[in-house]
Design a protein around this motif. Structure first.
Motif, mmCIF file in Angstrom:
data_model
loop_
_atom_site.group_PDB
_atom_site.id
_atom_site.type_symbol
_atom_site.label_atom_id
_atom_site.label_comp_id
_atom_site.label_asym_id
_atom_site.label_seq_id
_atom_site.Cartn_x
_atom_site.Cartn_y
_atom_site.Cartn_z
ATOM 1 N N ALA B 29 42.270 116.171 44.753
ATOM 2 C CA ALA B 29 41.898 116.965 43.569
ATOM 3 C C ALA B 29 40.522 117.615 43.753
ATOM 4 C CB ALA B 29 41.909 116.081 42.347
ATOM 5 N N ASN B 31 37.512 117.423 43.830
ATOM 6 C CA ASN B 31 36.343 116.604 43.470
ATOM 7 C C ASN B 31 34.999 117.190 43.911
ATOM 8 O OD1 ASN B 31 37.475 114.474 41.997
ATOM 9 N ND2 ASN B 31 38.251 113.583 43.875
ATOM 10 N N LEU B 32 34.723 118.348 43.379
ATOM 11 C CA LEU B 32 33.387 118.912 43.594
ATOM 12 C C LEU B 32 32.518 118.508 42.400
ATOM 13 C CD1 LEU B 32 34.365 122.504 44.765
ATOM 14 C CD2 LEU B 32 33.759 120.543 46.193
ATOM 15 N N ILE B 33 31.207 118.545 42.604
ATOM 16 C CA ILE B 33 30.321 118.234 41.467
ATOM 17 C C ILE B 33 30.274 119.486 40.583
ATOM 18 C CG2 ILE B 33 27.967 117.603 40.790
ATOM 19 C CD1 ILE B 33 27.733 116.165 43.535
ATOM 20 N N PRO B 34 30.783 119.374 39.361
ATOM 21 C CA PRO B 34 31.010 120.591 38.560
ATOM 22 C C PRO B 34 29.755 121.381 38.192
ATOM 23 C CG PRO B 34 31.445 118.616 37.267
ATOM 24 C CD PRO B 34 31.233 118.163 38.657
ATOM 25 N N VAL B 35 28.596 120.697 38.141
ATOM 26 C CA VAL B 35 27.380 121.432 37.712
ATOM 27 C C VAL B 35 26.677 122.114 38.889
ATOM 28 C CG1 VAL B 35 26.924 120.062 35.643
ATOM 29 C CG2 VAL B 35 25.988 119.307 37.837
ATOM 30 N N LEU B 36 27.213 121.942 40.088
ATOM 31 C CA LEU B 36 26.591 122.580 41.262
ATOM 32 C C LEU B 36 27.450 123.740 41.767
ATOM 33 C CD1 LEU B 36 25.434 119.438 43.323
ATOM 34 C CD2 LEU B 36 24.128 120.744 41.636
ATOM 35 N N GLU B 40 25.509 124.555 46.717
ATOM 36 C CA GLU B 40 24.799 123.316 46.355
ATOM 37 C C GLU B 40 25.669 122.088 46.608
ATOM 38 O OE1 GLU B 40 21.924 125.169 42.831
ATOM 39 O OE2 GLU B 40 23.927 124.429 42.351
ATOM 40 N N TYR B 44 24.575 119.049 48.982
ATOM 41 C CA TYR B 44 24.274 117.766 48.342
ATOM 42 C C TYR B 44 24.145 116.591 49.320
ATOM 43 C CZ TYR B 44 24.497 113.753 45.256
ATOM 44 O OH TYR B 44 24.224 112.563 44.638
ATOM 45 N N LEU B 47 21.016 116.886 51.329
ATOM 46 C CA LEU B 47 19.796 116.525 50.594
ATOM 47 C C LEU B 47 19.619 115.011 50.560
ATOM 48 C CD1 LEU B 47 20.054 119.089 47.694
ATOM 49 C CD2 LEU B 47 18.082 118.863 49.194
ATOM 50 N N LEU B 48 20.753 114.307 50.443
ATOM 51 C CA LEU B 48 20.672 112.836 50.467
ATOM 52 C C LEU B 48 20.192 112.348 51.828
ATOM 53 C CD1 LEU B 48 23.962 111.799 48.582
ATOM 54 C CD2 LEU B 48 21.660 111.878 47.652
ATOM 55 N N ARG B 76 30.401 128.373 40.721
ATOM 56 C CA ARG B 76 30.631 126.980 40.367
ATOM 57 C C ARG B 76 32.123 126.672 40.525
ATOM 58 N NH1 ARG B 76 26.751 124.813 35.652
ATOM 59 N NH2 ARG B 76 24.798 125.554 36.517
ATOM 60 N N ARG B 92 31.799 120.651 52.650
ATOM 61 C CA ARG B 92 30.916 119.543 52.267
ATOM 62 C C ARG B 92 31.154 118.326 53.161
ATOM 63 N NH1 ARG B 92 31.973 117.192 46.475
ATOM 64 N NH2 ARG B 92 33.827 116.440 47.578
#
Lengths: 408, 159
Positions: B29, B31-36, B40, B44, B47-48, B76, B92
């Motif tokens: 599904a 599964n991306l981070i919706p606010v990025l 981004e 992500y 950055l970690l 987005r 990603r």
């Protein structure tokens, strides 16, 4: 950390309505606390100012018998020595000498018990006593056979300015003595007890009436601005060694008022606690809802390598940002309202009779107590951050694979 | 043992670091981070890993170009189609140069043409980066492309 902060910030704008409700809760809570403290501080400042400028000044030197402010007819036997001590202390701005006695004042039609205050306006000016004269004029050096009384007392006695009143009292030797005095003015302090039960006469008049020669009842002392009254009082106690002479601060003279202020501060503490709990519950609710909605997302972030500590940081950051925005708005609104009403005053005329004895007056002018303002902001911040650790901890304990199975 | 590490012995933090550095994930599904944004999302995990800003920029741009999303970097997830989101997820997963990518039904939510393109992309990336792809799939087209197939039925390996 930058990425997590970016996510935290964007998450806040994700559910605008919920964030707005939380913002309103934080800002309203903080502004209410700020206004409440300003109101209370303003009322307390007015009360202390009125008490010290109308009744007690900052401190008094009295004979032991006058330790209780309601006692009368007692005199200092070492006034000259005290005068010298006061003169030598540069921290003392001024001292007014007063004679205090009890008596009966009578007009042609009525009579009533009264509190007699003998003094001089010249000395009262030295301690910046409030001039509460509302009719006629104050007493001058030539007014040795004149008096001013409370306006309410004048109404009860049924006299007008220029009329004669008779003041009687018990003199130093226990004999009754009396003086016929011309009423030249009336005053109004707002305190019924004072306005309805006090007569002010010149020091010389009082000394003659009471046959006390040059004796006085007390020194009312005003210390210079910024000087610690308690320290001055402690030092005076060291110099004045006579056990029958007491040096008392205004709080010691009217302990009820000091206790009232302490009670108000205690009440404020309870209100602060209630508001903090409500605001913190709002933050907790928002974060818990937000986490339940985003369980899959947290699972994903953890699957990608976000550590439990970073998840805690993310959730606490959201709380921090919300609280910061709420605090800025709440601080701004609270301070602005307090400043505005501090200039306009809050009309409490309908409640005046309730607290006239506290000498607050009919209008309260909120005053900002910056130490408390900073304290409120810090406490709101700390409580909200602390409360956010619980949902943050819950989120950090998620197992990625289980969290991602949740239906989002 | 997975990629030379005993997962049973690891703490939650060590497991997080292991997933970050060794494994890439592609989910059914997306599964991306919706606010990025797409970019981004790819950045992500980098950055970690505290990758430098320049390398971050280069790697995310290169990967998004490779999956054909050069013009969609600032969109987005809600502004992208399912196929585009899945390609962002692949980018990603590859960003940290993992040794292995676990892909759960990567084509299940895609139309057949997009699914084919995605598998072709996996094959290409396997050749270019030597990344191992472990996929769970019911799609015969996907299975036919695999170098090794393990069949499971009711949780058991079929021999």
């Amino acid at each position: 950390m930058t990425a997590l902060l970016k996510i935290a910030l964007r998450n806040i704008f994700r559910n605008k309505k919920r964030s707005l409700i939380t913002l309103v809760a934080v800002s309203f809570g903080l502004s209410a606390l700020i206004f409440l403290r300003s109101f209370m501080y303003g009322a307390q400042t007015q009360m202390i100012d009125n008490i010290t400028r109308t009744l007690t000044s900052d401190a008094q030197i009295v004979p032991k018998a006058l330790e209780n402010i309601y006692n009368t007819n007692a005199y200092l036997e070492n006034a000259d020595e005290i005068r010298e001590i006061i003169k030598k202390d540069p921290r003392i701005e001024g001292a007014a000498e007063r004679v205090i006695a009890a008596g009966i004042v009578a007009s042609a039609t009525s009579s009533m018990p009264t509190y007699i205050v003998g003094g001089t306006r010249e000395m009262e000016d030295l301690i910046k006593s409030k001039n509460t004269l509302v009719e006629g004029r104050d007493l001058g050096p030539e007014d040795e056979h004149s008096a001013i009384i409370g306006k309410k007392m004048r109404e009860v006695l049924g006299v007008n300015l220029g009329d004669k009143i008779v003041l009687t009292s018990q003199d130093y030797y226990g004999s009754m003595s009396g003086e016929a005095l011309k009423l030249v003015g009336t005053f109004e302090t707002g305190n019924d007890q004072i306005d309805n039960g006090t007569i002010v006469i010149r020091m010389a008049t009082a000394q003659r009436l009471l046959s006390i020669d040059q004796k006085i009842s007390k020194f009312a002392i005003k210390v210079r601005d910024g000087v610690d009254v308690d320290k001055v009082v402690r030092d005076l106690r060291l110099h004045i060694t006579d056990p029958n002479t007491k040096v008392l601060t205004w709080e010691e003279l009217i302990p009820m008022m000091a206790q009232l202020i302490q009670f108000q501060n205690g009440t404020l503490f309870v209100v602060v606690m209630i508001v903090l709990v409500v605001v913190a519950a709002g933050i907790l609710n928002t974060l818990m809802m937000s986490i339940i909605e985003r369980i899959r997302e947290f699972g994903l972030m953890m699957a990608l390598g976000t550590t439990p500590g970073q998840v805690i940081f993310l959730v606490v950051s959201e709380s921090f940002i919300l609280t910061m925005l709420g605090a800025v708005i709440g601080f701004g609104v609270g301070i602005s309202v307090s400043i505005y009403l501090g200039h306009q005053g809050i009309d409490l005329t309908s409640f005046v009779s309730t607290f006239s004895n506290f000498l607050i007056g009919s209008h309260v002018y909120p005053k900002i107590d910056w130490a408390y303002m900073v304290l409120f902001v810090v406490v709101v911040f700390i409580s909200n951050i602390l409360v956010s650790f619980y949902p943050a901890w819950r989120a950090s304990k998620l197992v990625p694979v289980d969290a991602m199975r949740q239906v989002g | 043992m997975v990629v030379g590490s005993d997962l049973a012995e690891m703490s939650p933090v060590e497991l997080s670091k292991f997933r970050l550095n060794k494994i890439g994930f592609v989910f059914q599904a997306y599964n991306l981070i919706p606010v990025l944004t797409a970019k981004e999302n790819v950045e992500y995990p980098l950055l970690l890993q505290k990758v430098s800003k320049k390398e971050l920029e280069n790697r995310s741009t290169e990967l998004l170009e490779k999956v054909g999303l050069k013009d969609h970097m600032n969109k987005r997830p809600t502004q992208m189609s399912g196929g585009q989101q899945q390609r962002v997820a692949v980018a990603r997963a590859l960003a940290t140069k993992p040794e292995m990518i676990l892909a759960d039904e990567p084509t299940a939510n895609l139309d057949s043409q997009t699914g084919e393109l995605l598998i072709e992309l996996f094959r290409q990336l396997n050749e270019d980066y030597k990344t191992t792809f472990v996929m769970a799939s019911h799609d015969p087209e996907v299975i036919s492309q695999a170098k090794r197939v393990v069949r499971l039925k009711d949780g058991r390996v079929m021999l």
